[in-house]
Write a protein that holds these residues in place. Structure first.
Motif, mmCIF file in Angstrom:
data_model
loop_
_atom_site.group_PDB
_atom_site.id
_atom_site.type_symbol
_atom_site.label_atom_id
_atom_site.label_comp_id
_atom_site.label_asym_id
_atom_site.label_seq_id
_atom_site.Cartn_x
_atom_site.Cartn_y
_atom_site.Cartn_z
ATOM 1 N N LEU A 91 115.599 -9.967 114.477
ATOM 2 C CA LEU A 91 114.814 -10.557 115.560
ATOM 3 C C LEU A 91 113.837 -11.596 115.013
ATOM 4 N N ALA A 92 113.580 -12.625 115.827
ATOM 5 C CA ALA A 92 112.474 -13.549 115.578
ATOM 6 C C ALA A 92 111.401 -13.249 116.615
ATOM 7 N N TYR A 93 110.159 -13.568 116.294
ATOM 8 C CA TYR A 93 109.094 -13.258 117.244
ATOM 9 C C TYR A 93 107.871 -14.144 117.032
ATOM 10 N N VAL A 94 107.097 -14.283 118.097
ATOM 11 C CA VAL A 94 105.764 -14.889 118.030
ATOM 12 C C VAL A 94 104.812 -13.930 118.736
ATOM 13 N N ALA A 146 113.110 -21.740 120.409
ATOM 14 C CA ALA A 146 112.665 -22.798 119.499
ATOM 15 C C ALA A 146 111.894 -23.872 120.248
ATOM 16 N N ALA A 147 112.375 -24.217 121.447
ATOM 17 C CA ALA A 147 111.703 -25.253 122.228
ATOM 18 C C ALA A 147 110.318 -24.787 122.677
ATOM 19 N N ALA A 148 110.224 -23.551 123.114
ATOM 20 C CA ALA A 148 108.928 -23.014 123.544
ATOM 21 C C ALA A 148 107.960 -22.948 122.354
ATOM 22 N N TYR A 149 108.483 -22.614 121.197
ATOM 23 C CA TYR A 149 107.643 -22.540 120.007
ATOM 24 C C TYR A 149 107.074 -23.910 119.663
ATOM 25 N N GLU A 150 107.910 -24.928 119.688
ATOM 26 C CA GLU A 150 107.448 -26.285 119.394
ATOM 27 C C GLU A 150 106.428 -26.756 120.427
ATOM 28 N N LYS A 151 106.609 -26.356 121.662
ATOM 29 C CA LYS A 151 105.730 -26.791 122.748
ATOM 30 C C LYS A 151 104.347 -26.149 122.659
ATOM 31 N N TYR A 152 104.291 -24.866 122.247
ATOM 32 C CA TYR A 152 103.022 -24.133 122.303
ATOM 33 C C TYR A 152 102.444 -23.757 120.939
ATOM 34 N N ALA A 211 100.961 -25.403 118.415
ATOM 35 C CA ALA A 211 99.629 -25.906 118.091
ATOM 36 C C ALA A 211 98.588 -25.399 119.092
ATOM 37 N N LYS A 212 98.946 -25.373 120.366
ATOM 38 C CA LYS A 212 97.989 -24.999 121.415
ATOM 39 C C LYS A 212 97.481 -23.571 121.232
ATOM 40 N N TYR A 213 98.373 -22.654 120.861
ATOM 41 C CA TYR A 213 97.990 -21.243 120.744
ATOM 42 C C TYR A 213 97.983 -20.747 119.296
ATOM 43 N N ASN A 214 98.068 -21.685 118.360
ATOM 44 C CA ASN A 214 98.026 -21.335 116.932
ATOM 45 C C ASN A 214 99.078 -20.263 116.598
ATOM 46 N N LEU A 215 100.310 -20.538 117.003
ATOM 47 C CA LEU A 215 101.392 -19.569 116.825
ATOM 48 C C LEU A 215 102.024 -19.681 115.451
#
Length: 621
Positions: free
Chosen positions: A241-244, A398-404, A406-410
């Motif tokens: 699994l991958a996760y944030v 991957a797209a959601a990760y790139e989008k958020y 920086a904003k949420y310091n993920l």
């Protein structure tokens, strides 16, 4: 007086029947409201039979509400909620399988069975009912009087209905358990295991004494082992699994608010407001705040270091308000109610011989305020995780990760490969997450799981890869086999050394004459189930030594942990009178264990054969 008893019995029966029916609904899923028209669909299938969402969610919601009530209204953790889901799911599976088996095999309960059960084997909830107790024990005469009273016909009819629903399951369990029996030999062996002791001495030859660098393992030996032990190299089904995670720890504003709260609470304490009421209102210590924050008398060593240092010093006196004191639990405001310090004792009475030295002690109350995230912080993290999840569903992880990012310091990360298990273990996480386990092995790579509360905050998982079960290749198993063969050869070397040493001695007393470095271990009141001091439990050894004659030095014994030489100095035999006294009780206990094991094994076999489809992940349950 009799009228009062009858009135109480009448009311009590209503209450008990209601509670018992509720229990049956939870445990067996036997009586659910027909709300199919409101159903959101099917949450699972057992051999093609639907488990309706409405049925499952009804039982699940009831259980969650009960659990919250038991925690005084506090929120349940994700792990607790997940455990409830697993319990309800397991109950539904078992009920479906058992009901179908009962119907197929015509296991029925007749009127005579019900009457006999009520007369001779009343349900436990009735036997424990205060209405039928005298001096704390079940009173058969009171029960018979109520049972034969025509005024209670309606209530007894309800109890009969419950028994009629429950007894086929009891009957099935009894039939399966009836195969269990205990031989006289098994009884005596178990009695001996639990009761008979021996004394003696033992020397241990450890495989660790032999260096692995001197041992050669050939490729042929590895290949032969691999071919002879194919079951050891079956690969389990695996997922990765991958996760944030969205952090839900306290913010700087939360910390400021908590500090202000602590100051306000202490101010109220200093203003002599009722401490007990303040504790009930503000304290996070659920155990103490129910008693108004009382800690009772305690001595040094009973509390954590910071708390103890605050309470035990030369300046502390009755009436002091101390704090806030920071410990690993949070911030404490402490009120000292009384002290018993050696420095304050004026008694000149000398202690009598054997009297313990008086210890300093303190009587105190406290209020615990934890440094916790506010509800706003928690809900914000939850909402941000949900936004990520919805975006990832529409686009991709991957797209959601790139989008958020920086904003949420993920920071995205991956688990190690995880194997299918019943305990909810996810590699790298201390949390037990059975819902994520189900997700990992029921969905395809790229699928997303809804945000899940973990030690990292609110975590969104996606499946990166999935590997079906199979066989580990010889190349990948090579090092594991080498280590196994190496350990076996070291055990062989330990056994050979024990044989050589045995040839040099006639008793354990000779050991130190030959080699003073060898440790002689004492077996004192040793039971069959015991561990050898400094070695551990070795079933092979224990089985051997209880068959050794007294005083005779044993041959070298090859055990699971190494090699041994043993000499028994005394050994108990079965005391026939004591054995006969405990025989029936022991037999009943062992038969009960065998019956339960037989039933659980039969049920587990039924589950393995069944085709079970689990759609709970789609409903976030």
């Amino acid at each position: 007086m009799m009228t009062k008893i009858r009135e109480k019995t009448h009311v009590l029966l209503y209450v008990l029947v209601f509670c018992f029916v509720a229990l049956i609904v939870v445990e067996w899923g036997a009586q659910y409201s027909d709300v199919g028209s409101q159903s959101r669909g099917t949450i699972g299938k057992i051999n093609g039979d639907d488990i309706r969402y409405a049925d499952f969610s009804g039982a699940y919601t009831n259980q969650v509400n009960q659990a919250r009530q038991q925690k005084d209204g506090e929120s349940l953790t994700d792990a607790e909620i997940d455990q409830i889901s697993e319990q309800i799911w397991s109950q539904f599976i078992e009920e479906k399988l058992l009901r179908k088996f009962i119907d197929k095999n015509s296991i029925v309960v007749g009127d005579s069975d019900i009457v006999n059960e009520l007369k001779n084997n009343p349900p436990e909830f009735i036997k424990n009912s205060p209405a039928f107790l005298t001096d704390g024990k079940f009173d058969a005469s009171k029960y018979a009087q109520a049972l034969n009273n025509p005024q209670f016909a309606k209530e007894w009819a309800q109890v009969e209905g419950v028994l009629r629903a429950q007894m086929p399951y009891n009957k099935l369990q009894a039939q399966i358990g009836s195969v269990a029996h205990i031989t006289e030999s098994e009884l005596r062996q178990e009695y001996a295991r639990r009761n008979l002791k021996l004394n003696g001495q033992l020397i241990y030859f450890s495989p660790a004494e032999f260096s692995s660098t001197d041992i050669q393992i050939s490729d042929d030996e590895i290949k032969n082992y691999y071919n002879a032990h194919t079951d050891e190299f079956k690969e389990q089904e695996k997922s990765k699994l991958a996760y944030v995670s969205f952090d839900d720890s306290p913010t700087s504003q939360d910390s400021t608010d908590v500090i202000e709260k602590i100051a306000d609470v202490k101010k109220q304490v200093l203003e002599k407001k009722d401490f007990s009421e303040l504790a009930k209102l503000y304290s996070s210590d659920r155990g103490a705040n129910q008693s108004g924050g009382s800690l009772g008398w305690f001595t040094k060593g009973a509390m954590v270091r910071e708390f103890e240092e605050a309470c035990f010093n030369d300046k502390v006196k009755k009436g002091d308000v101390i704090g806030p004191v920071l410990t690993t639990f949070g911030y404490h405001i402490i009120r000292i109610d009384s002290t018993r310090f050696a420095k304050d004792r004026k008694s000149s009475k000398p202690l009598k011989k054997g009297d313990p030295e008086p210890k300093d002690s303190v009587l105190a109350h406290h209020i615990l305020i934890k440094m916790e995230a506010s509800q706003t912080t928690i809900e914000t993290a939850r909402e941000n995780a949900s936004l990520f999840y919805e975006t990832a569903k529409e686009e991709s992880f991957a797209a959601a990760y790139e989008k958020y990012r920086a904003k949420y310091n993920l920071k995205a990360d991956t688990t190690l490969e995880i194997v299918k298990n019943e305990s909810g273990v996810i590699a790298g996480f201390p949390d037990r997450m059975k819902n994520i386990q189900r997700f990992a092995f029921s969905e395809k790579p790229g699928s997303l799981a809804r945000p899940n509360g973990t030690h990292l905050g609110f975590t969104v998982f996606t499946i990166v890869s999935h590997t079906d079960e199979g066989m580990t290749s010889l190349a990948n198993a090579k090092e594991k086999i080498r280590a196994t063969l190496l350990e076996e050869k070291r055990k062989d070397m330990a056994f050979k050394k024990a044989q050589e040493f045995r040839a040099k001695i006639n008793s354990i007393a000779d050991v130190t004459k030959i080699d003073s470095s060898i440790t002689v271990r004492q077996l004192t009141n040793f039971l069959l189930a015991n561990s050898v001091p400094g070695v551990g439990r070795d079933a092979r050894l224990n089985g051997a030594i209880f068959n050794l004659p007294i005083s005779t030095l044993s041959d070298a014994i090859k055990g699971a942990r190494g090699a041994y030489i043993v000499q028994i100095t005394s050994k108990e035999d079965i005391n026939e009178a004591k054995y006969q006294d405990s025989r029936m009780q022991l037999k009943q206990a062992l038969i009960g264990q065998k019956q339960q094991r037989a039933y659980r094994e039969w049920l587990e076999a039924m589950k393995k054969k069944a085709k079970i489809e689990d759609f709970r992940a789609l409903f976030n349950l």
